[in-house]
Structure formats: C-alpha cells, structure tokens
Design a protein around this motif. Structure first.
Motif, short mmCIF file in Angstrom:
data_model
loop_
_atom_site.label_atom_id
_atom_site.label_comp_id
_atom_site.label_asym_id
_atom_site.label_seq_id
_atom_site.Cartn_x
_atom_site.Cartn_y
_atom_site.Cartn_z
N ASN A 156 0.79 -1.19 -0.12
CA ASN A 156 -0.14 -0.09 0.08
C ASN A 156 0.88 1.20 -0.07
N TRP A 157 2.01 1.23 -0.68
CA TRP A 157 2.68 2.25 -1.10
C TRP A 157 3.05 2.17 -2.34
N MET A 158 3.56 3.28 -3.20
CA MET A 158 3.88 3.22 -4.48
C MET A 158 5.34 3.91 -4.74
N ARG A 159 6.00 3.37 -5.68
CA ARG A 159 7.22 4.17 -6.16
C ARG A 159 7.16 4.92 -7.24
N ILE A 160 7.21 6.23 -7.21
CA ILE A 160 6.99 7.13 -8.40
C ILE A 160 8.13 7.84 -8.84
N THR A 161 8.48 7.60 -10.08
CA THR A 161 9.85 8.10 -10.78
C THR A 161 9.58 9.61 -10.96
N PHE A 162 10.11 10.60 -10.76
CA PHE A 162 10.04 11.94 -11.07
C PHE A 162 11.04 12.39 -12.09
N ALA A 163 12.02 11.61 -12.58
CA ALA A 163 12.96 11.92 -13.66
C ALA A 163 12.10 11.79 -14.98
N VAL A 164 11.34 12.83 -15.20
CA VAL A 164 10.47 12.83 -16.34
C VAL A 164 10.27 14.25 -16.93
N GLU A 165 10.05 14.15 -18.33
CA GLU A 165 9.87 15.64 -18.90
C GLU A 165 8.74 16.31 -18.19
N LEU A 166 8.91 17.70 -17.90
CA LEU A 166 7.99 18.04 -17.02
C LEU A 166 6.54 18.01 -17.52
N VAL A 167 6.39 18.33 -18.93
CA VAL A 167 5.04 18.27 -19.65
C VAL A 167 4.45 16.77 -19.38
N SER A 168 5.23 15.97 -19.60
CA SER A 168 4.83 14.47 -19.52
C SER A 168 4.43 14.14 -17.92
N LEU A 169 5.16 14.77 -17.06
CA LEU A 169 4.77 14.32 -15.72
C LEU A 169 3.49 15.06 -15.38
N GLU A 170 3.30 16.45 -15.76
CA GLU A 170 2.01 17.30 -15.59
C GLU A 170 0.85 16.34 -15.96
N ASP A 171 1.10 15.73 -17.23
CA ASP A 171 0.03 15.16 -17.88
C ASP A 171 -0.33 13.90 -17.10
N ALA A 172 0.77 13.21 -16.68
CA ALA A 172 0.50 12.04 -16.11
C ALA A 172 -0.15 12.12 -14.61
N LEU A 173 0.44 13.10 -13.97
CA LEU A 173 -0.10 13.46 -12.67
C LEU A 173 -1.61 13.79 -12.78
N GLY A 174 -2.07 14.50 -13.91
CA GLY A 174 -3.48 14.97 -14.08
C GLY A 174 -4.28 13.73 -14.04
N ARG A 175 -3.69 12.79 -15.26
CA ARG A 175 -4.52 11.31 -15.27
C ARG A 175 -4.68 10.68 -13.98
N LEU A 176 -3.58 10.60 -13.08
CA LEU A 176 -3.44 9.95 -11.77
C LEU A 176 -4.84 10.59 -10.93
N LYS A 177 -5.03 12.16 -10.80
CA LYS A 177 -5.90 12.79 -9.96
C LYS A 177 -7.24 12.40 -10.54
N ALA A 178 -7.38 12.18 -11.95
CA ALA A 178 -8.75 12.09 -12.47
C ALA A 178 -9.09 10.69 -12.16
N PHE A 179 -7.93 9.64 -12.19
CA PHE A 179 -8.36 8.15 -11.73
C PHE A 179 -8.88 8.19 -10.21
N CYS A 180 -8.06 8.76 -9.62
CA CYS A 180 -8.58 8.91 -8.03
C CYS A 180 -9.90 9.40 -7.80
N GLN A 181 -10.27 10.44 -8.40
CA GLN A 181 -11.75 11.07 -8.33
C GLN A 181 -12.70 10.14 -8.89
N ARG A 182 -12.48 9.61 -9.96
CA ARG A 182 -13.35 8.67 -10.69
C ARG A 182 -13.71 7.32 -9.70
#
Length: 428
Positions: free
Chosen positions: A397-423
């Motif tokens: 019940n933990w997760m390892r998230i990599t932050f060595a990512v292009e900023l635009v791609s990271l922002e997109d991925a985190l937006g999808r993560l947030k939407a997933f949790c809301q849904r």
C-alpha cells in the motif's frame, strides 16, 4: 518408426527426461522489470494509440529529450570504437585507464585517495550487486537489507541462499535507518549491511551525521557496509551527497556505482565495485581475492565502453549536470505538491535525490481498489500511466513514483492520476 513414434507421445512414453527448470531461480526472480512488464501487459493498446502511455515506474528517463546524455560521452564511445584499439577482451578488473579515471573521480569527494587497484569494472551496477552477494554468500550467513529497498539484492541473495534480514527505513524521520532494529537483527552470522544513498526507492539523501552513525553501528557489529551509490550526486534537496567511503577508517566499505544514472546511459552497462579499506581488512579476509575470482568467471562491459570512461569522467562539464538537476528539482516539486491535492495519497518526505519517491496509498476512500497492486493495474488500464506498486520494493500500500520525467509529461501523468482517484472515490 511411424509418425506417432516421431511425435511427443512416443518420447514421453519411452524416455524419462532428467532436466527441468530451476524452481529456486523462479522463486527468487521478483524484479522491478518483471512487475513493470506485467503492468505494461495491462495497458489498453487501443487507448494508447490515442493517449500515449507515460512511464513513471522506472529510473530510466532516456526516452525524454531533456534527459539525453552529453554529446561528449557519445563522441568518447565513438572515438574509442573507431580507434580499433579496444576490440579485445578486457583485463579481469577492467581497462587500467578507466579504473584510474574512476579512482580519481571518486577521490574528489573523499578526504583520502582511492587507488586504481581498489576499482573493479562491472557490466552495470546490477552485476556489481550479483558479484558482492556471491562473494559474501556462505552457509548460515545473513545480510541486512533496507525496507523499502531495491529488490535485486533480495533476489540475488535468495539465489545464492544467503539469508536476508530487513531493517526499516522510517518515513517520519526522513527515511533514516532504524539503527536499533539493525542491532536487534544482527548476530554472529551477519556479514554486511546495504545502504542505498541517495535512496532508491525513497528519494532521501542521508546526512553526514547519520552515515557516521551507520558506520559506527556496522563497526560495533563487525560487518562491512555495501554502499549503493548508483544515484550519487543526483541531489535536488538541501542535503549534500556524502559518499559512505568517507567513513572507511571506521568500517570497511564496498562502494557500488555506475555511469547509468548521472550520465543518463543505463543501457551502456558500465558499473564498478570499489573497496574503500585503508586498514586492509578486505584483503586480509579474502574479500578482494573473491571479487577477482568472481570477475574471472563473469562477463565484461564492452572494452570500447570502458576505454571511453576517462574522457567522459574528466571532460563532462557542470552545465550538463546542472541542467538535469534543475529539471528534476522542478519535477520533484510538481510531484510533491500534486500528491497533496489527492486525498487517498500522501508523501511523507519531499524527494531530495535519486529519481524516485515513495507515496503512501490509503485504499479506504476508494470504491473498488483493494491495494497498491490493484491500484497500479487499474491505473495502467484506464489512464495508461505506469507506477510501481510498493510491494515490489517491500512496502504494501505504497507506490514508487519516478520524477525523472519531462515536465510536460509528468504534469499530464499526474493529471491522469488525479482524475483516476476522483473517478474511483466513494460516493458521499
């Protein structure tokens, strides 16, 4: 002989085959790569054609343009290859010029000089792990590994029948080592403790004072320290990187490192083992001899890659490193602040280094999520985002998230993560 006898049924009936797969190897093969492959298999291929998948599960950012290695490194490899001087097998410990350059590079961070004879080249840090675990494995021996940690150590120890005992990294204390648990776990058969700094998976960077306490504890227990510093100098927080070898006068230290992370070239497979041992204990106890013997029966990094090392280490300019660190610092901030906005997730410690951070999952506010594995599988299917479940590194019940990512791609991925949790949030 008729067709039936030419088929499998004939052989199965008449011959008792004596070979089979190694079941112990299968049981020992828990790996980040294996779990990521399982998650990739759960991607919706049709959806990925419209919404490309984003990988936040591994420490390999080479797919992103901002994380390309320096052209100097590419030219160094090309020049070594085109010289036709490095098409032969390499010496057991590696090409002398490369070992000398690595010793000089590591000595810059130490109060004493590392010698070329202290350096052994390997096919990446993974092989460094395999070698040192093989060297230490003997009947009834045990090794202390961090939890959470990097599963390659546990897998290799299981393969070598070396008992593993886990000590805790404490999230409330910035993922520092629980030294009381270390002392409680150790006994007369304990041979070593593994310290990963900067930390994969936690993203913390140990202070000088804490590293010294670890060294003093290891000395008290009579065990060596395996210092995994593959993420050395990849620091985005306030704690500077301090190599464990600085405390080698207190306790023998075997340092593992590579070009992979700092130079963003994990596929080049150039790593090293370094014995930091001014008191000569690793020679007296046969560790050095065993390292050499192990290298004699393993594969080498390509000789031309080894030959490029002096040019790469000596001439890479600071601008290249600063550019990478600047992107990673912004990405770490973005990740940390976004996680705060998602009720079912929490990040107890802002990332300070490496390329990854641990994020805690609370499944209870979610409608149909059982645990971290379930979360990551459904996230991959629904949002085409890959995150590593915590069970892979030892924490359910933990997760390892990599932050060595292009900023635009990271922002997109985190937006999808947030939407997933809301849904998936339970309806009020």
């Amino acid at each position: 002989m008729d067709m039936e006898k030419n088929g499998c049924s004939y052989y199965e009936n008449e011959i008792k085959w004596k070979f089979q797969g190694n079941k112990e190897l299968n049981a020992a093969c828990l790996s980040v790569r294996g779990i990521l492959n399982m998650l990739l298999d759960n991607l919706d291929k049709a959806k990925c054609k419209i919404t490309p998948s984003i990988m936040l599960g591994r420490g390999d950012p080479t797919e992103f343009p901002s994380f390309r290695t320096t052209p100097l490194a590419v030219d160094a490899v090309s020049d070594a290859l085109r010289s036709f001087k490095f098409n032969s097998y390499a010496p057991t410990a590696g090409v002398l010029q490369a070992r000398r350059a690595i010793a000089k590079y590591l000595s810059k961070d130490l109060s004493y000089e590392v010698l070329e004879d202290d350096v052994y080249l390997t096919a990446g840090c993974t092989q460094s792990i395999e070698i040192i675990i093989s060297v230490l494995a003997r009947p009834d021996a045990n090794i202390l590994l961090p939890r959470p940690g990097y599963p390659q150590y546990e897998a290799r120890a299981a393969y070598e029948k070396l008992e593993v005992r886990h000590f805790d990294l404490v999230p409330e204390n910035g993922w520092e080592v629980d030294l009381d648990s270390v002392e409680a776990l150790a006994d007369d058969n304990t041979v070593a403790i593994v310290i990963i700094n900067p930390s994969n998976p936690c993203g913390n960077v140990f202070t000088y004072q804490h590293l010294k306490k670890i060294a003093e504890t290891a000395r008290k227990l009579g065990i060596l320290v395996i210092a995994d510093e593959v993420y050395g100098h990849l620091v985005v927080g306030s704690n500077p990187f301090v190599p464990m070898g600085e405390f080698a006068s207190l306790v023998p230290v075997v340092t593992l490192g590579s070009l992979s992370k700092r130079w963003i070239v994990p596929g080049w497979r150039l790593g090293w083992i370094v014995t930091n041992d001014p008191n000569g204990l690793l020679r007296k106890t046969g560790i050095v001899e065993s390292i050499n013997n192990c290298l004699n029966i393993t594969s080498d990094t390509p000789t031309f890659i080894q030959a490029a090392v002096p040019e790469i280490l000596e001439k890479t300019n600071d601008e290249f490193f600063l550019s990478i660190i600047n992107i990673m610092r912004q990405a770490a901030d973005l990740l940390y602040e976004t996680v705060k906005e998602i009720p079912c997730l929490s990040c107890p410690h802002k990332p300070e280094g490496s390329m990854t951070v641990m994020v805690k999952l609370n499944p209870s506010p979610l409608e149909d999520i059982v645990d971290d594995v379930d979360f990551c599988i459904k996230l991959a299917k629904e949002e085409s985002v890959i995150i590593l479940p915590g069970v892979a590194v030892g924490l359910k019940n933990w997760m390892r998230i990599t932050f060595a990512v292009e900023l635009v791609s990271l922002e997109d991925a985190l937006g999808r993560l947030k939407a997933f949790c809301q849904r998936h949030a339970k309806k009020q």
